[in-house]
Motif scaffolding. Structure first.
Motif, PDB file in Angstrom:
ATOM      1  N   GLU A 137       0.826  -1.212   0.000  1.00 53.78           N
ATOM      2  CA  GLU A 137       0.000   0.000   0.000  1.00 53.78           C
ATOM      3  C   GLU A 137       0.862   1.264   0.000  1.00 53.78           C
ATOM      4  O   GLU A 137       0.468   2.298  -0.559  1.00 53.78           O
ATOM      5  CB  GLU A 137      -0.933   0.008   1.210  1.00 53.78           C
ATOM      6  N   ALA A 138       2.032   1.180   0.629  1.00 55.04           N
ATOM      7  CA  ALA A 138       2.940   2.327   0.642  1.00 55.04           C
ATOM      8  C   ALA A 138       3.575   2.559  -0.725  1.00 55.04           C
ATOM      9  O   ALA A 138       3.712   3.703  -1.170  1.00 55.04           O
ATOM     10  CB  ALA A 138       4.033   2.116   1.692  1.00 55.04           C
ATOM     11  N   LEU A 139       3.959   1.484  -1.394  1.00 61.69           N
ATOM     12  CA  LEU A 139       4.730   1.610  -2.619  1.00 61.69           C
ATOM     13  C   LEU A 139       3.910   1.739  -3.896  1.00 61.69           C
ATOM     14  O   LEU A 139       4.272   2.516  -4.794  1.00 61.69           O
ATOM     15  CB  LEU A 139       5.672   0.404  -2.760  1.00 61.69           C
ATOM     16  N   SER A 140       2.840   0.981  -3.995  1.00 57.49           N
ATOM     17  CA  SER A 140       2.104   0.913  -5.266  1.00 57.49           C
ATOM     18  C   SER A 140       1.678   2.269  -5.810  1.00 57.49           C
ATOM     19  O   SER A 140       1.780   2.502  -7.019  1.00 57.49           O
ATOM     20  CB  SER A 140       0.906  -0.026  -5.131  1.00 57.49           C
ATOM     21  N   PRO A 141       1.205   3.224  -4.978  1.00 54.30           N
ATOM     22  CA  PRO A 141       0.830   4.525  -5.539  1.00 54.30           C
ATOM     23  C   PRO A 141       2.005   5.307  -6.124  1.00 54.30           C
ATOM     24  O   PRO A 141       1.801   6.233  -6.906  1.00 54.30           O
ATOM     25  CB  PRO A 141       0.233   5.269  -4.334  1.00 54.30           C
ATOM     26  N   LEU A 142       3.232   4.943  -5.740  1.00 60.67           N
ATOM     27  CA  LEU A 142       4.410   5.641  -6.244  1.00 60.67           C
ATOM     28  C   LEU A 142       4.866   5.114  -7.600  1.00 60.67           C
ATOM     29  O   LEU A 142       5.623   5.791  -8.308  1.00 60.67           O
ATOM     30  CB  LEU A 142       5.568   5.514  -5.250  1.00 60.67           C
ATOM     31  N   PHE A 143       4.429   3.908  -7.970  1.00 58.55           N
ATOM     32  CA  PHE A 143       4.924   3.284  -9.193  1.00 58.55           C
ATOM     33  C   PHE A 143       4.402   3.995 -10.439  1.00 58.55           C
ATOM     34  O   PHE A 143       3.198   4.184 -10.600  1.00 58.55           O
ATOM     35  CB  PHE A 143       4.507   1.812  -9.268  1.00 58.55           C
ATOM     36  N   ASP A 144       5.321   4.341 -11.339  1.00 58.17           N
ATOM     37  CA  ASP A 144       4.918   4.786 -12.667  1.00 58.17           C
ATOM     38  C   ASP A 144       4.477   3.577 -13.486  1.00 58.17           C
ATOM     39  O   ASP A 144       3.549   3.672 -14.282  1.00 58.17           O
ATOM     40  CB  ASP A 144       6.080   5.488 -13.376  1.00 58.17           C
ATOM     41  N   LYS A 145       5.172   2.470 -13.286  1.00 56.37           N
ATOM     42  CA  LYS A 145       4.812   1.208 -13.930  1.00 56.37           C
ATOM     43  C   LYS A 145       5.031   0.091 -12.928  1.00 56.37           C
ATOM     44  O   LYS A 145       6.096  -0.002 -12.324  1.00 56.37           O
ATOM     45  CB  LYS A 145       5.661   0.940 -15.172  1.00 56.37           C
ATOM     46  N   ALA A 146       4.021  -0.757 -12.758  1.00 55.02           N
ATOM     47  CA  ALA A 146       4.174  -1.933 -11.900  1.00 55.02           C
ATOM     48  C   ALA A 146       4.884  -3.030 -12.684  1.00 55.02           C
ATOM     49  O   ALA A 146       4.691  -3.174 -13.890  1.00 55.02           O
ATOM     50  CB  ALA A 146       2.815  -2.423 -11.423  1.00 55.02           C
ATOM     51  N   ILE A 147       5.732  -3.792 -11.985  1.00 47.71           N
ATOM     52  CA  ILE A 147       6.403  -4.945 -12.598  1.00 47.71           C
ATOM     53  C   ILE A 147       5.648  -6.183 -12.103  1.00 47.71           C
ATOM     54  O   ILE A 147       6.065  -6.851 -11.150  1.00 47.71           O
ATOM     55  CB  ILE A 147       7.892  -4.989 -12.220  1.00 47.71           C
ATOM     56  N   ASP A 148       4.523  -6.453 -12.729  1.00 42.52           N
ATOM     57  CA  ASP A 148       3.654  -7.539 -12.268  1.00 42.52           C
ATOM     58  C   ASP A 148       4.354  -8.889 -12.270  1.00 42.52           C
ATOM     59  O   ASP A 148       4.129  -9.720 -11.391  1.00 42.52           O
ATOM     60  CB  ASP A 148       2.392  -7.609 -13.136  1.00 42.52           C
ATOM     61  N   GLY A 149       5.210  -9.116 -13.258  1.00 40.24           N
ATOM     62  CA  GLY A 149       5.879 -10.403 -13.375  1.00 40.24           C
ATOM     63  C   GLY A 149       6.780 -10.721 -12.194  1.00 40.24           C
ATOM     64  O   GLY A 149       7.021 -11.898 -11.907  1.00 40.24           O
ATOM     65  N   LEU A 152       6.398 -14.252 -10.458  1.00 41.05           N
ATOM     66  CA  LEU A 152       7.510 -15.200 -10.466  1.00 41.05           C
ATOM     67  C   LEU A 152       7.971 -15.521  -9.051  1.00 41.05           C
ATOM     68  O   LEU A 152       8.302 -16.669  -8.741  1.00 41.05           O
ATOM     69  CB  LEU A 152       8.675 -14.643 -11.295  1.00 41.05           C
ATOM     70  N   PHE A 153       7.986 -14.522  -8.161  1.00 40.20           N
ATOM     71  CA  PHE A 153       8.367 -14.784  -6.778  1.00 40.20           C
ATOM     72  C   PHE A 153       7.464 -15.853  -6.172  1.00 40.20           C
ATOM     73  O   PHE A 153       7.937 -16.795  -5.532  1.00 40.20           O
ATOM     74  CB  PHE A 153       8.309 -13.506  -5.942  1.00 40.20           C
ATOM     75  N   ARG A 154       6.156 -15.720  -6.352  1.00 41.87           N
ATOM     76  CA  ARG A 154       5.232 -16.707  -5.775  1.00 41.87           C
ATOM     77  C   ARG A 154       5.395 -18.073  -6.429  1.00 41.87           C
ATOM     78  O   ARG A 154       5.293 -19.103  -5.759  1.00 41.87           O
ATOM     79  CB  ARG A 154       3.795 -16.191  -5.896  1.00 41.87           C
ATOM     80  N   GLN A 155       5.696 -18.098  -7.711  1.00 43.57           N
ATOM     81  CA  GLN A 155       5.934 -19.378  -8.382  1.00 43.57           C
ATOM     82  C   GLN A 155       7.162 -20.069  -7.797  1.00 43.57           C
ATOM     83  O   GLN A 155       7.143 -21.269  -7.520  1.00 43.57           O
ATOM     84  CB  GLN A 155       6.112 -19.156  -9.882  1.00 43.57           C
ATOM     85  N   LEU A 156       8.231 -19.322  -7.595  1.00 41.85           N
ATOM     86  CA  LEU A 156       9.452 -19.903  -7.036  1.00 41.85           C
ATOM     87  C   LEU A 156       9.259 -20.363  -5.593  1.00 41.85           C
ATOM     88  O   LEU A 156       9.773 -21.408  -5.186  1.00 41.85           O
ATOM     89  CB  LEU A 156      10.599 -18.887  -7.105  1.00 41.85           C
ATOM     90  N   SER A 157       8.529 -19.580  -4.807  1.00 43.86           N
ATOM     91  CA  SER A 157       8.362 -19.940  -3.393  1.00 43.86           C
ATOM     92  C   SER A 157       7.373 -21.085  -3.192  1.00 43.86           C
ATOM     93  O   SER A 157       7.343 -21.689  -2.120  1.00 43.86           O
ATOM     94  CB  SER A 157       7.943 -18.717  -2.566  1.00 43.86           C
ATOM     95  N   ALA A 175      12.967 -15.872   2.160  1.00 41.46           N
ATOM     96  CA  ALA A 175      12.226 -15.206   1.091  1.00 41.46           C
ATOM     97  C   ALA A 175      13.110 -14.219   0.344  1.00 41.46           C
ATOM     98  O   ALA A 175      13.024 -14.096  -0.889  1.00 41.46           O
ATOM     99  CB  ALA A 175      11.007 -14.498   1.666  1.00 41.46           C
ATOM    100  N   CYS A 176      13.981 -13.523   1.069  1.00 43.96           N
ATOM    101  CA  CYS A 176      14.902 -12.592   0.419  1.00 43.96           C
ATOM    102  C   CYS A 176      15.861 -13.332  -0.504  1.00 43.96           C
ATOM    103  O   CYS A 176      16.181 -12.856  -1.602  1.00 43.96           O
ATOM    104  CB  CYS A 176      15.670 -11.798   1.460  1.00 43.96           C
ATOM    105  N   ALA A 177      16.324 -14.506  -0.064  1.00 43.75           N
ATOM    106  CA  ALA A 177      17.203 -15.315  -0.911  1.00 43.75           C
ATOM    107  C   ALA A 177      16.464 -15.770  -2.163  1.00 43.75           C
ATOM    108  O   ALA A 177      17.031 -15.775  -3.259  1.00 43.75           O
ATOM    109  CB  ALA A 177      17.727 -16.515  -0.124  1.00 43.75           C
ATOM    110  N   THR A 178      15.193 -16.149  -2.010  1.00 46.01           N
ATOM    111  CA  THR A 178      14.398 -16.556  -3.176  1.00 46.01           C
ATOM    112  C   THR A 178      14.296 -15.411  -4.172  1.00 46.01           C
ATOM    113  O   THR A 178      14.478 -15.598  -5.381  1.00 46.01           O
ATOM    114  CB  THR A 178      12.992 -16.998  -2.740  1.00 46.01           C
ATOM    115  N   ALA A 179      13.997 -14.213  -3.681  1.00 45.76           N
ATOM    116  CA  ALA A 179      13.843 -13.059  -4.572  1.00 45.76           C
ATOM    117  C   ALA A 179      15.164 -12.704  -5.247  1.00 45.76           C
ATOM    118  O   ALA A 179      15.210 -12.487  -6.466  1.00 45.76           O
ATOM    119  CB  ALA A 179      13.307 -11.866  -3.782  1.00 45.76           C
TER     120      ALA A 179
END
Length: 198
Positions: free
Chosen positions: A91-103, A107-112, A144-148
């Motif tokens: 919620e803090a970050l999304s309004p700041l994005f000019d473009k979201a990197i949805d992938g 991909l993070f959830r797929q890997l985890s 999780a940080c290692a996964t990302a």
């Protein structure tokens, strides 16, 4: 077709690490430690590291200050991406994005999925581009940080990764991916060139 040339050199980036936590100090910040180590091991510069509470406006304030700095091209945020009432990083970050990197989140959830099963759906990892700064948020555990980092970011923040990576979007002097280059004007008598679609 490769969009990045095989002889493209490594381009070090300036990276800042932000840990979002109400309880951790630097002595307990294993996730921030892991990301900081991975950043420098990969050849990038760790420009700054901070810890802020789970508060939308404090998160947003730090990230907003970092994204206008010329020495920071990437911001890594760990923590605050779950579903508890205090998890407010998306919620803090999304309004700041000019473009979201949805992938990135996909991909993070797929890997985890391989390590935590269907509990991966409770991760709200998000990424986006703010002007020319990349921002990636991930859960607060070192695993999780290692996964990302190991599964996604180490390659996408490396100018040598083919066919494309994010480096040219944040470093003006880096060679741009061919699929994102504007077509050059046609020479006299030459048919107009078309941009390559990604």
């Amino acid at each position: 077709m490769a969009h990045v040339h095989a002889n493209t050199p490594f381009a070090p980036l300036g990276i800042a690490v932000l840990t979002v936590s109400d309880t951790r100090g630097f002595d307990e910040d294993g996730s921030g430690d892991l990301l900081s180590e991975r950043v420098t091991e990969a050849g990038h510069a760790l420009v700054e590291r901070r810890i802020v509470p789970d508060d939308i406006y404090r998160i947003r304030a730090v990230v907003s200050k970092w994204v206008v700095r010329d020495d920071i091209q990437v911001v890594l945020v760990t923590g605050g991406t779950g579903f508890t009432p205090r998890d407010r990083t998306p919620e803090a970050l999304s309004p700041l994005f000019d473009k979201a990197i949805d992938g990135y989140g996909e991909l993070f959830r797929q890997l985890s999925l391989a390590s935590i099963g269907t509990s991966t759906i409770q991760s709200r990892a998000v990424g986006g581009l703010i002007d020319r700064t990349l921002v990636f948020a991930m859960p607060g555990s070192p695993k999780a940080c290692a996964t990302a980092w190991d599964g996604i970011l180490v390659e996408q923040l490396d100018a040598r990764t083919r066919p494309c990576n994010f480096v040219a979007m944040v470093l003006p002097q880096a060679e741009r991916c061919a699929s994102r280059q504007a077509p050059r004007p046609a020479a006299e008598g030459e048919a107009p060139r078309q941009a390559v679609e990604s």
